[in-house]
Every structure is written in structure tokens, then in C-alpha cells.
Design a protein around this motif. Structure first.
Motif, mmCIF file in Angstrom:
data_model
loop_
_atom_site.group_PDB
_atom_site.id
_atom_site.type_symbol
_atom_site.label_atom_id
_atom_site.label_comp_id
_atom_site.label_asym_id
_atom_site.label_seq_id
_atom_site.Cartn_x
_atom_site.Cartn_y
_atom_site.Cartn_z
ATOM 1 N N THR A 152 45.664 3.999 60.026
ATOM 2 C CA THR A 152 46.190 2.768 60.613
ATOM 3 C C THR A 152 47.130 3.067 61.773
ATOM 4 O OG1 THR A 152 46.095 1.803 58.394
ATOM 5 C CG2 THR A 152 47.312 0.579 60.080
ATOM 6 N N ARG A 153 48.011 4.029 61.553
ATOM 7 C CA ARG A 153 48.938 4.379 62.631
ATOM 8 C C ARG A 153 48.218 4.964 63.835
ATOM 9 N NH1 ARG A 153 54.713 6.385 60.552
ATOM 10 N NH2 ARG A 153 54.710 5.557 58.447
ATOM 11 N N LEU B 194 42.801 -1.568 55.018
ATOM 12 C CA LEU B 194 44.065 -2.254 55.284
ATOM 13 C C LEU B 194 44.747 -2.729 54.004
ATOM 14 C CD1 LEU B 194 43.288 -4.313 58.520
ATOM 15 C CD2 LEU B 194 44.916 -2.447 58.265
ATOM 16 N N ARG B 197 47.286 -0.201 52.470
ATOM 17 C CA ARG B 197 48.506 0.256 53.136
ATOM 18 C C ARG B 197 49.750 -0.240 52.431
ATOM 19 N NH1 ARG B 197 50.742 0.390 58.499
ATOM 20 N NH2 ARG B 197 51.287 2.550 58.137
ATOM 21 N N PRO B 200 52.799 -3.167 55.272
ATOM 22 C CA PRO B 200 52.133 -3.999 56.286
ATOM 23 C C PRO B 200 53.048 -4.359 57.447
ATOM 24 C CG PRO B 200 52.622 -5.266 54.298
ATOM 25 C CD PRO B 200 52.915 -3.841 53.986
ATOM 26 N N TRP B 203 52.460 -2.635 60.994
ATOM 27 C CA TRP B 203 51.174 -2.707 61.670
ATOM 28 C C TRP B 203 51.286 -2.919 63.168
ATOM 29 C CZ3 TRP B 203 48.531 -6.158 57.466
ATOM 30 C CH2 TRP B 203 48.133 -5.331 56.409
ATOM 31 N N ASP B 210 56.813 4.712 63.135
ATOM 32 C CA ASP B 210 55.527 4.479 63.788
ATOM 33 C C ASP B 210 55.532 5.042 65.195
ATOM 34 O OD1 ASP B 210 54.436 3.207 61.596
ATOM 35 O OD2 ASP B 210 55.084 1.217 62.243
#
Lengths: 240, 240
Positions: A152-153, B194, B197, B200, B203, B210
Motif C-alpha cells: 500500500t505504501r 486493503l 491494512r 487506514p 492511506w 509514510d
DNA sequence: ACCTGAACACCGTTCAAGT
DNA sequence: ACCTGAACACCGTTCAAGT
């Protein structure tokens, strides 16, 4: 010398039911495409559709509402054009996915402008569409060995990079005056590295080559990440 | 019951010379910091400075001029705070550079908003400042073996990625309604990846973690690129 | 030379009034 | 139920007129 007291040209009153939300949306899109999102004002749109300046408010509570609807339409167009990724390896899929993403965005000016200006204002419908599409890509990555979190990252890293390139391009196009461009090339004089560059016009990463440079090397970084994750997973198995 | 015919409160006329461009700029910056760049309007600024609504035009030909000056100031503040990179390896330097860049931008709201909104409208002064700073970074990379072209593109890849992250964060903060956020987490239901994860809320790539994920992996990609370039250079030498 | 309000051409939006 | 213009509170900007 006698002049009629009334305005020379009064638009005839439209019959009720002669305006539809779809017609309004289509007109708005045409203005955005032919001129720009900035040129889309309520009076301008009304004149374009030949309706009273405030009639639009019967169908859209506010201009923001109208832009939301326009954005939702744009995302539908975008994801309808995205290529299928079946059978591709995760890295080829990522590459194809973001090349297509950028290419489609660039070809549809209202879409590009709306996506960048209103990047976070997704309708529920759009959110569902985005999630479904993303998950397809992520599955390929997870199948290859990425953790769901890393996948996802990694996806969003490329997504943010790509949107950043589109943002820069939008800014350059809209003002006409390139920020760092050949006209400013003289400023590199005396600087050891920048003065050696052959093509100063690509200092903003907006060319195809520049975009692909970033894309290629970011994906390469993820290959290394995958190798590390696979090693670590194997180590855990061995230790457990 | 007798009322004076004049307005209750008329601002006293300012003496000539009592307004300076610096004062106007400072007031504008204070409004941007306390409220937002959007809140900076000419009437608002005039009221804040207690000057006539149109007096500002004596010092700045247009609002655009004022924003240009504000942007130039912001970039001066930015690069004045960037850390020295001497003695660092190219990869540590890149990492430190962009971590600082993002951190400084996030701490200075007017700077962040202006840099994103007006990313390409650099004054000559700003261009010179940017080029000089960038060239320092590029020299470290070229010394390590990157070609000037690759070094420049690598730098801008990270620059665009970082600005993309800041753009997304600006949008999320300004609307309040997160595009892809915990409130939308339900949309991930049924999606294989998804839905797995844990967080969330990340994202959108705006958390420190991130951002660093992207930074780390992009730089790793550049390490591979460097290895390839060094190999290729060695091969050329051998062949020549 | 510097400061000012009136005035203009825009904007988005509300609302009472038409049909 | 649907369409409308007048009207309002904004905006950036121009300009003739004050000091």
C-alpha cells in the motif's frame, strides 16, 4: 429618437423541464475543456447554456456541488480507461499502471485540474472505484511477497510522485512562465553541476523521459524492498 | 434623536510615509499565518493594517505582485533553515535534505501554501537561491559517481515526491474531510489487500512514517542506479 | 509623493416572485 | 415544480481627488 424602454434583447423564458442536470454537467465540462476550470463561473455557464444565471442552483445546491459532480465524472472516465493488469508481474504492472494514469490525465485537462485541485474530495462512488482499482494492483504485489502494508505504501509513493509531476506541469502550463526553464538557464552559470546539464528545460520533471526516470528508479527501490522482505520472512520461518 | 450625518467611525487619514512595503508584507504574512493564504484579501489586509483599502496598490501593483513578494520571502526563510550537508555521504545528505525540507515547510503554513500554489513563480532572486542550494547537493552525488544528468533527475524526483506529499496534506487539512480516511475505511471491506491494512489513516502518505517509507525506498533505487552507472563507466574505460 | 473613497466589473448565492 | 431577475455581500482594481 424614440427608444423602446425595454432591454434590446431579453432571453426567452425556458419552459419548465427544459433544463436537466446532465445538460448542466455537460456544459460545465465543455467550458472546462475548451477554456479552463478557472473559467467555469456560474454566470458564464448560465450564458453558455442559455439559462437564467441562477437557474443552475435548482439542480446543484452550490458551485462546489457542481464541481464535486464534475470530479466524480472525471474519475469515472479515468478508471474506465485504465488498462487491465492481468498476467503482468508486479513491477511491470506498476509501471504500466502509472504510465497510463499520467497519460490519461494529461489528455483530459478538466480531469487533471480537478484531480489536483480537489484531490481529496471524493464521493462515496469514487472512493469505491478507487479502492477496487488499487486493490487489484496491490494483490499482484502481495502475491509477489510484499506485505499488505508495504504494498500500500509503495503504491501511494508512486501515486504521490505522479500527482506531484502533474501538479508541476499544471502550474507551468497555466502561468506560461516556466519557473526553472531555459529562460533562467543563465542562473546556473558558475554552478559546478547544474551548468553541465545538457537540457535545462527538463529541470521540472515534466517531460516523459524525466517522469520515467523517477518511475523506473522508484520501482527499483521497491525491488530491493521486496528482496529484503522475502529474506526476512524466510528468516522468521527458519527461526520459528 | 439628532444623529450626526457622518459615519460614526471614520478612520483618520494616515500621514504620508506612514506605510512601508515591509509593513504591508509583514501584515500579509501575519494574516496568512494566523488564518490562511485564502483569507488574504486586499480589503482584509487594509483593515488589518488600518490603511485605506486601495493604499496598498501604491506599494504593490497588484495582489499577484504582493504574493510574489511573499513567496520570495518564504523561500528565503526556507533555505536559511536548511541544514548544512558537508561531510555527509550523498544518500545521507539527500535524506537529511528532504526531511528538513518537509519539516520546515510543515512548520510554516504560509510557506507551504505559497510554495505549492505558486510553485513555478520564482523571482530571479529565488531562482538563484534555489540553484545554489541544489547544486551543493548535486555535487555530493556527482562526486560519488552520478552523472550530472542523473543527479539532477534524482534530485527532482525526490523534490516532486516531497511536494506531492505536501500538496496532499494541504488538501486534507484545508477541507477537513479526508478523502481516503478512517471514515471511509468501510469501503475496503471485501477487498483482499486493503481490508488487511492496520492503519487506514495513512492511506494518503501524510504521516512521517509514510513519507520516510517513500524517501528511503526512492533513495535505495538511486543506489542501484549509481551502481549501474559506475559499472557502465568502468566498462567504457576498459573498452576504450 | 503619498493616501483615500467612490466606482466598476466581476464573483457566488439568496430569495421573492413569476409561470 | 421549475425558472427568473433583483439584490446582497464579497472580490480585485482604476481613478480622480484630496493633502
Amino acid at each position: 429618437m424614440a427608444r423602446p424602454a425595454q432591454p434590446v434583447q431579453t432571453r426567452k423564458r425556458r419552459a419548465r423541464g427544459s433544463i436537466t442536470p446532465e445538460e448542466v454537467l455537460r456544459g460545465a465540462l465543455e467550458i472546462c475543456a475548451a477554456e479552463s476550470v478557472e473559467a467555469l463561473t456560474m454566470p458564464h455557464l448560465a450564458q453558455y447554456l442559455d439559462v437564467g444565471a441562477t437557474s443552475i442552483y435548482w439542480y446543484f445546491r452550490s458551485k462546489d456541488d457542481l464541481l464535486d459532480a464534475l470530479t466524480t465524472e472525471a474519475f469515472k472516465r479515468l478508471y474506465a480507461q485504465m488498462p487491465p493488469l492481468e498476467g503482468k508481474t508486479w513491477d511491470d504492472a506498476l509501471r504500466a499502471y502509472f504510465l497510463a494514469f499520467r497519460s490519461i490525465m494529461r489528455a483530459d485537462r478538466p480531469m487533471r485540474d480537478l484531480a489536483i485541485m480537489r484531490g481529496d474530495r471524493y464521493s462515496d462512488e469514487t472512493t469505491k472505484l478507487i479502492f477496487t482499482t488499487i486493490d487489484n494492483v496491490l494483490q499482484l504485489m502481495v502475491n509477489a511477497g510484499f506485505s499488505p502494508d508495504s504494498a500500500t505504501r509503495a503504491y501511494f509513493t508512486l501515486s504521490v510522485y505522479t500527482r506531484g509531476v502533474l501538479l508541476v506541469e499544471t502550474q507551468l502550463k497555466s502561468t506560461g512562465s516556466l519557473g526553472i526553464s531555459p529562460s533562467r538557464a543563465g542562473f546556473a552559470e558558475g554552478l559546478p553541476v547544474l551548468s553541465q546539464r545538457a537540457e535545462p528545460e527538463s529541470w521540472s520533471m515534466v517531460s516523459d523521459d524525466d517522469y520515467e526516470f523517477g518511475l523506473t528508479n522508484i520501482i527499483q527501490g521497491f525491488r530491493d524492498l521486496l528482496a529484503t522482505e522475502l529474506r526476512s520472512a524466510a528468516g522468521t520461518r527458519r527461526a520459528g
